[in-house]
Write a protein that holds these residues in place. Structure first.
Motif, PDB file in Angstrom:
ATOM      1  N   TYR A 120       0.840  -1.186   0.000  1.00  0.00           N
ATOM      2  CA  TYR A 120       0.000   0.000   0.000  1.00  0.00           C
ATOM      3  C   TYR A 120       0.876   1.237   0.000  1.00  0.00           C
ATOM      4  O   TYR A 120       1.995   1.226   0.508  1.00  0.00           O
ATOM      5  CB  TYR A 120      -0.931   0.039   1.222  1.00  0.00           C
ATOM      6  N   ASP A 121       0.334   2.327  -0.559  1.00  0.00           N
ATOM      7  CA  ASP A 121       1.047   3.594  -0.562  1.00  0.00           C
ATOM      8  C   ASP A 121       0.734   4.357   0.714  1.00  0.00           C
ATOM      9  O   ASP A 121      -0.433   4.588   1.050  1.00  0.00           O
ATOM     10  CB  ASP A 121       0.642   4.430  -1.780  1.00  0.00           C
ATOM     11  N   VAL A 122       1.776   4.738   1.427  1.00  0.00           N
ATOM     12  CA  VAL A 122       1.656   5.531   2.650  1.00  0.00           C
ATOM     13  C   VAL A 122       2.456   6.811   2.444  1.00  0.00           C
ATOM     14  O   VAL A 122       3.576   6.774   1.921  1.00  0.00           O
ATOM     15  CB  VAL A 122       2.182   4.757   3.879  1.00  0.00           C
ATOM     16  N   TYR A 123       1.871   7.942   2.849  1.00  0.00           N
ATOM     17  CA  TYR A 123       2.519   9.238   2.646  1.00  0.00           C
ATOM     18  C   TYR A 123       3.081   9.760   3.960  1.00  0.00           C
ATOM     19  O   TYR A 123       2.388   9.814   4.969  1.00  0.00           O
ATOM     20  CB  TYR A 123       1.527  10.243   2.051  1.00  0.00           C
ATOM     21  N   ILE A 124       4.347  10.148   3.919  1.00  0.00           N
ATOM     22  CA  ILE A 124       5.034  10.775   5.039  1.00  0.00           C
ATOM     23  C   ILE A 124       5.674  12.050   4.521  1.00  0.00           C
ATOM     24  O   ILE A 124       6.475  12.002   3.577  1.00  0.00           O
ATOM     25  CB  ILE A 124       6.112   9.857   5.648  1.00  0.00           C
ATOM     26  N   ASN A 125       5.295  13.200   5.090  1.00  0.00           N
ATOM     27  CA  ASN A 125       5.804  14.493   4.630  1.00  0.00           C
ATOM     28  C   ASN A 125       5.575  14.678   3.130  1.00  0.00           C
ATOM     29  O   ASN A 125       6.477  15.090   2.379  1.00  0.00           O
ATOM     30  CB  ASN A 125       7.298  14.646   4.959  1.00  0.00           C
TER      31      ASN A 125
ATOM     32  N   LYS B 211       5.544  12.654   0.832  1.00  0.00           N
ATOM     33  CA  LYS B 211       6.295  11.750  -0.040  1.00  0.00           C
ATOM     34  C   LYS B 211       5.712  10.344   0.081  1.00  0.00           C
ATOM     35  O   LYS B 211       5.376   9.895   1.170  1.00  0.00           O
ATOM     36  CB  LYS B 211       7.781  11.738   0.344  1.00  0.00           C
ATOM     37  N   LYS B 212       5.607   9.667  -1.054  1.00  0.00           N
ATOM     38  CA  LYS B 212       4.982   8.347  -1.087  1.00  0.00           C
ATOM     39  C   LYS B 212       5.993   7.250  -0.790  1.00  0.00           C
ATOM     40  O   LYS B 212       7.086   7.215  -1.345  1.00  0.00           O
ATOM     41  CB  LYS B 212       4.349   8.105  -2.467  1.00  0.00           C
ATOM     42  N   TYR B 213       5.595   6.342   0.104  1.00  0.00           N
ATOM     43  CA  TYR B 213       6.406   5.171   0.439  1.00  0.00           C
ATOM     44  C   TYR B 213       5.555   3.923   0.269  1.00  0.00           C
ATOM     45  O   TYR B 213       4.333   3.957   0.400  1.00  0.00           O
ATOM     46  CB  TYR B 213       6.927   5.264   1.875  1.00  0.00           C
ATOM     47  N   ARG B 214       6.237   2.819   0.016  1.00  0.00           N
ATOM     48  CA  ARG B 214       5.535   1.552  -0.204  1.00  0.00           C
ATOM     49  C   ARG B 214       5.595   0.704   1.067  1.00  0.00           C
ATOM     50  O   ARG B 214       6.689   0.386   1.556  1.00  0.00           O
ATOM     51  CB  ARG B 214       6.197   0.791  -1.361  1.00  0.00           C
ATOM     52  N   PHE B 215       4.402   0.328   1.579  1.00  0.00           N
ATOM     53  CA  PHE B 215       4.315  -0.440   2.818  1.00  0.00           C
ATOM     54  C   PHE B 215       3.630  -1.777   2.571  1.00  0.00           C
ATOM     55  O   PHE B 215       2.828  -1.925   1.646  1.00  0.00           O
ATOM     56  CB  PHE B 215       3.517   0.327   3.878  1.00  0.00           C
ATOM     57  N   MET B 216       3.941  -2.734   3.413  1.00  0.00           N
ATOM     58  CA  MET B 216       3.265  -4.025   3.425  1.00  0.00           C
ATOM     59  C   MET B 216       2.513  -4.163   4.735  1.00  0.00           C
ATOM     60  O   MET B 216       3.001  -3.744   5.789  1.00  0.00           O
ATOM     61  CB  MET B 216       4.309  -5.147   3.303  1.00  0.00           C
TER      62      MET B 216
END
Length: 277
Positions: A1-6, A8-13
């Motif tokens: 899933y895409d998670v946003y921090i500041n 910016k998009k990061y990929r999480f499981m």
């Protein structure tokens, strides 16, 4: 899933077998501040051992502000670990792992037939579901599966198996004690083949066992399902179990599992198992 921090998009499981949310250690230093005091406790031990780290390798961080789209994710703290092995295993960059602390904040609707995931926050079930079953929550979501004994011993006619859902495991597995009990008491099992290690290294390379006619909810019995041993002395349901449902919803606010049709096709017997690293 895409998670946003500041922004910016990061990929999480999502891993329901993880007690805390995890960030890759290279990212944690950029988005958060370290917690100086040592806060080690039991649920972390499993994650540490599965990654072959010591407790000295665990670093706690204040949780950064994280979002699913417009919905904020709330966690008190996170831990930082080297997640580079996940990219090697699944072929995709993974920046973090969402644990059970995040799982319990949202409604998760999975449409396997169309390959879609919907995440809700508003506590409303959308769509029609024919079946609902309660699960219980400890460190993991737990389901009950039932197995009928094929022998003539009426004192051992049924066995109730409690399975923890572990979405970090690709395959389902049994506590070795339970597995041996079922074999000794003739619960219609069959041993064959060998199985390889799953990506979090919880599964032993050991004999594969097929179990027939497990019962789940009001459904007809599940035809042949395969299991192997695991190292943590729990019965685990992996993603191979969830793939049997066309559509389902996890509703953590009421600890309910909604689902429609379930596939009863038996797991195929392997021609040969080859472990590849």
């Amino acid at each position: 899933y895409d998670v946003y921090i500041n922004q910016k998009k990061y990929r999480f499981m999502l891993d329901t077998g993880s007690s805390l949310t995890v960030l890759d250690n290279k990212i944690a230093d950029k988005v958060s501040k370290r917690i100086t005091e040592k806060e080690y406790y039991l649920p972390v031990t499993q994650l540490v051992s599965s990654n072959k780290n010591s407790t000295n390798d665990i670093l706690f961080y204040h949780s950064p502000t994280m979002f699913f789209g417009q919905e904020q994710i709330y966690t008190s703290k996170i831990i930082a670990l080297d997640l580079s092995h996940l990219k090697e295993t699944i072929g995709e960059q993974i920046d973090g792992i969402l644990g059970i602390d995040v799982f319990n904040q949202f409604i998760w609707e999975v449409d396997n037939s169309n390959g879609k995931l919907n995440i809700y926050k508003d506590k409303k079930i959308k769509g029609n579901y024919k079946n609902v079953i309660n699960y219980r929550e400890d460190d993991y979501p737990y389901f009950k599966l039932y197995k009928k004994n094929k022998s003539k011993d009426q004192n051992k006619e049924w066995i109730t198996l409690h399975f923890a859902l572990d979405t970090g495991a690709a395959t389902s597995s049994l506590d070795p004690i339970i597995k041996n009990y079922m074999i000794v008491n003739n619960y219609n099992n069959k041993n064959l083949g060998r199985n390889s290690v799953d990506f979090m290294n919880k599964i032993e390379s050991s004999n594969l066992v097929f179990i027939e006619d497990l019962e789940f909810g009001d459904e007809p019995p599940i035809k042949r399902m395969n299991f192997t041993y695991n190292k943590i002395n729990k019965n685990l349901l992996g993603l191979d179990f969830l793939k049997r449902f066309d559509r389902f919803i996890f509703y953590p606010f009421q600890q309910k599992f909604y689902y429609n049709e379930m596939s009863f096709n038996p797991d195929p017997e392997p021609l040969r198992m080859i472990g590849v690293r």
